[in-house]
Design a protein around this motif. Sequence first.
Motif, mmCIF file in Angstrom:
data_model
loop_
_atom_site.group_PDB
_atom_site.id
_atom_site.type_symbol
_atom_site.label_atom_id
_atom_site.label_comp_id
_atom_site.label_asym_id
_atom_site.label_seq_id
_atom_site.Cartn_x
_atom_site.Cartn_y
_atom_site.Cartn_z
ATOM 1 N N LYS A 44 29.395 27.331 35.610
ATOM 2 C CA LYS A 44 30.527 27.865 34.847
ATOM 3 C C LYS A 44 30.031 28.783 33.727
ATOM 4 C CE LYS A 44 33.623 23.898 35.653
ATOM 5 N NZ LYS A 44 34.824 24.544 36.209
ATOM 6 N N ILE A 45 28.939 28.380 33.083
ATOM 7 C CA ILE A 45 28.375 29.204 32.000
ATOM 8 C C ILE A 45 27.890 30.543 32.569
ATOM 9 C CG2 ILE A 45 26.479 29.395 30.354
ATOM 10 C CD1 ILE A 45 26.765 26.320 29.958
ATOM 11 N N ARG A 46 27.221 30.499 33.730
ATOM 12 C CA ARG A 46 26.720 31.734 34.342
ATOM 13 C C ARG A 46 27.861 32.710 34.637
ATOM 14 N NH1 ARG A 46 26.330 34.102 38.981
ATOM 15 N NH2 ARG A 46 27.358 32.413 40.098
ATOM 16 N N ARG A 47 28.928 32.138 35.225
ATOM 17 C CA ARG A 47 30.067 32.988 35.563
ATOM 18 C C ARG A 47 30.771 33.500 34.308
ATOM 19 N NH1 ARG A 47 32.901 29.569 40.492
ATOM 20 N NH2 ARG A 47 31.213 29.847 42.026
ATOM 21 N N GLY A 48 30.835 32.629 33.283
ATOM 22 C CA GLY A 48 31.477 33.044 32.032
ATOM 23 C C GLY A 48 30.728 34.172 31.374
ATOM 24 N N ILE A 49 29.395 34.111 31.408
ATOM 25 C CA ILE A 49 28.581 35.175 30.805
ATOM 26 C C ILE A 49 28.794 36.487 31.558
ATOM 27 C CG2 ILE A 49 26.204 35.961 30.464
ATOM 28 C CD1 ILE A 49 25.492 33.028 29.866
ATOM 29 N N GLU A 50 28.868 36.379 32.890
ATOM 30 C CA GLU A 50 29.106 37.584 33.687
ATOM 31 C C GLU A 50 30.457 38.207 33.337
ATOM 32 O OE1 GLU A 50 28.792 36.459 37.739
ATOM 33 O OE2 GLU A 50 26.595 36.337 37.743
ATOM 34 N N THR A 51 31.464 37.336 33.161
ATOM 35 C CA THR A 51 32.809 37.835 32.851
ATOM 36 C C THR A 51 32.841 38.502 31.486
ATOM 37 O OG1 THR A 51 33.793 36.086 34.176
ATOM 38 C CG2 THR A 51 35.228 37.169 32.577
#
Length: 579
Positions: free
Chosen positions: A569-576
Motif C-alpha cells: 500500500k505504501i509503494r502504491r501510495g508513493i507512486e500515486t
Amino acid sequence: MWPYTRQGTKGICMAKNIHISVTLSLLVCFVACVSAVPGEDPMMVSGSSSEGYYHYSRGVLFMADGEMDKAIEAYERALGFDPESSYLMTELAELHIKREEIDRAVSLLEQAVALSPEQVDPHILLGSLYSNVKRYEDAVREYETVVGIDPGRREAYLFLNLLYREKREYEKAVSILDDLLVIDPSNLMGGYYLAKTYAVMEQYDKCELWLRKTLDIKPSFRPALVDLGMLYRSQAHSEKAVAIYEDFLRTNPADVQVRFELANTLMKSKIYDAASQEFETILRWESSLTEARFSLGLAYFLGGEKLDEAIAAFLEVLQAEPDNDKAIYFLASAYEKKGQFADAFKELESISEGSGLYVASRVKMGFILQTDGRIQEAIALIGKEIKKTDTDPEFYRFLAALYEEEEMFEDAEHILTEGLVFSPKNVDFYYRLGVVYGKQNKHEQSIAAMEALLEIDPDNADALNYIGYSYAERGVKLDEAESLIRKALLLKPNNGYIMDSLGWVFFQQNRLKEAIDYLKKAVKLLPQDPTIAGHLGDAYKKTGQVEEALDVYKEALHRNPGNSDLKEKIRRGIETSGE
C-alpha cells in the motif's frame, strides 16, 4: 448425631455466603432442650411412683456413664409407671435423637405436647425435628405455638425466620424478627438474621444497615463482619471490604478467618503483593494450613514476578497433600510460565481422569506442545482424549483450533461438526465452523453456520458482525450488512472490530466521511491491528487524501514491520503521490 444443648440457645449456624439460604437441617445445632426447675425434681413434681422414680434415676446414671441402651430401657420402664409424664417423654425423645431414631422421638414428642400443650420445650424440640425432615408447616405450627405461650423465648423467632425464608415467605420472615426486636431491640441474632433475610430479598441497603447495627451491638461478631465484606465485594466495592477487615484486624490481629477474607478480597481485586503478605502472616501463626500455603503460591503466581516462590509454595503443599490436583495444576502452570515445559508436562500427566481438572490439564498439555512447536503431537494428544471421552466440548474446541493453525480446514470442519452432534446448541462450535468455512471461501456455508448460531443466540454480537463484515468484504447485501453491524455495535458499543466493520460498509457504499469517522475510532481502540489501519488508509486514499493515507500506512508498518500488505500500500501510495 443430632447435637443440642440442655441450657438453651448457644449460637446460630449460618451459611457463610450471604446469598445462600440456611439449610434447615442445621437447626438442631441449637435446639433448647428440657431443663428442670432449679431446686425441684421433675419426677417428684409429676407425682410419680417410687418405683418409677427409681428407674428414672437409673436412667440418669446410665446416661452419665454413656450407656445409651440401658438408659433408654430404664426411661421406658419409668414411663411405664408414669405414662402421662410429658417430661419423661421429652427426656426419652432426647435419647432417641442421639441415636438418630427420629420417628420414635417424634412420636414421643407429639404425645408430650398433646398431654402438656403449655410446656414450651417439647414444642421447640418437636419443631426442630419437623424442620429436619422438611415438614415445614408442622415446624412453623410448633414455633408459633411457642411464641404464643411464651413470647420471651427468643430462639422460636429465629427458627420461624429460617422456616419462612425456606418457604420464601419473606414478608413473614421480616415480620417475625420485627416482633422479636420490639421485645429485645439489642438482640444480636435477631438483627443478624434480619440482615440475612434482606440479602435474600435483594434489598441490599437494608441488609447493610442491619449488618452494621449488629456490629454496633458486638463489634467482634465475625459472621456479620464477613457478610458485610462479602456484600461490599458483590457490589464491586472491594475497597470497603478491605477497610472493614483491616479495621477489625487492628484490634484482633490473630483472627485467621478474617485475615483469610481480607487476603481473598485482595486476590479478587488483583492486589497480589498485599494478598501474599496476608497469607504469609497467616502462615507465621498457622504454618500447617495448606489452604493458606496454596493461596500464597497462587498470589505469587498470579502476580507474575515470583514464580520461584510460587513453585516452592506449591511443592510444600504437595509434600503435605500429594494428591492435591489444584496444587499440581498451578505448579505445572508456574513451570510453563518459566519455560520449563518438560517439568510442566510431567506434573500435568499426574492428574488422574477422575479429577475435575483432568480436561484442563490435558488442554494445557496440548498448549505446551503447541507453544513448543509440536503441533502434530498436540493434535494426537487431544484426538486421543476425544476417543476416550467424546462429549467434552473443550477438547473439540481446542482440537479445531489446532487444525485451523495448521490450515487443516477440512479436519477442523469435521471435528466441529462432530461436536455439534452431542452439543447441538453450542454457539462456540457454530462460530468456529463459520470461520473455518469462511477461510475456505465457502461463503454460503459460513453464513449458514452463523445464522444457525443466531437462531440459538439472536443477540450474539460476534456472529452479527461476522455476517455483516463478510458481506462488506465481498461488496454484497450492504444494506443488510449495515443493519447487522449496527445491531452488533449496540450490543458492544466500544468494540473496535465492529466499528471497523461498520466503517468498511460505509467505504463500500462510498459514504467516505462516515467511513473515516468510524475507522479512526477503530484504529484508536486497536492501534496494533494492521487490517484496520489499512482500511483507514484506504478510505483516506479514496477521498484523495494520499498524504494522510501514507501516514496511516507507515505508522501501521512501524507497529507491524513484516506486513507485506502495508508495504505494498505504501509503494502504491508513493507512486500515486509522485514522491
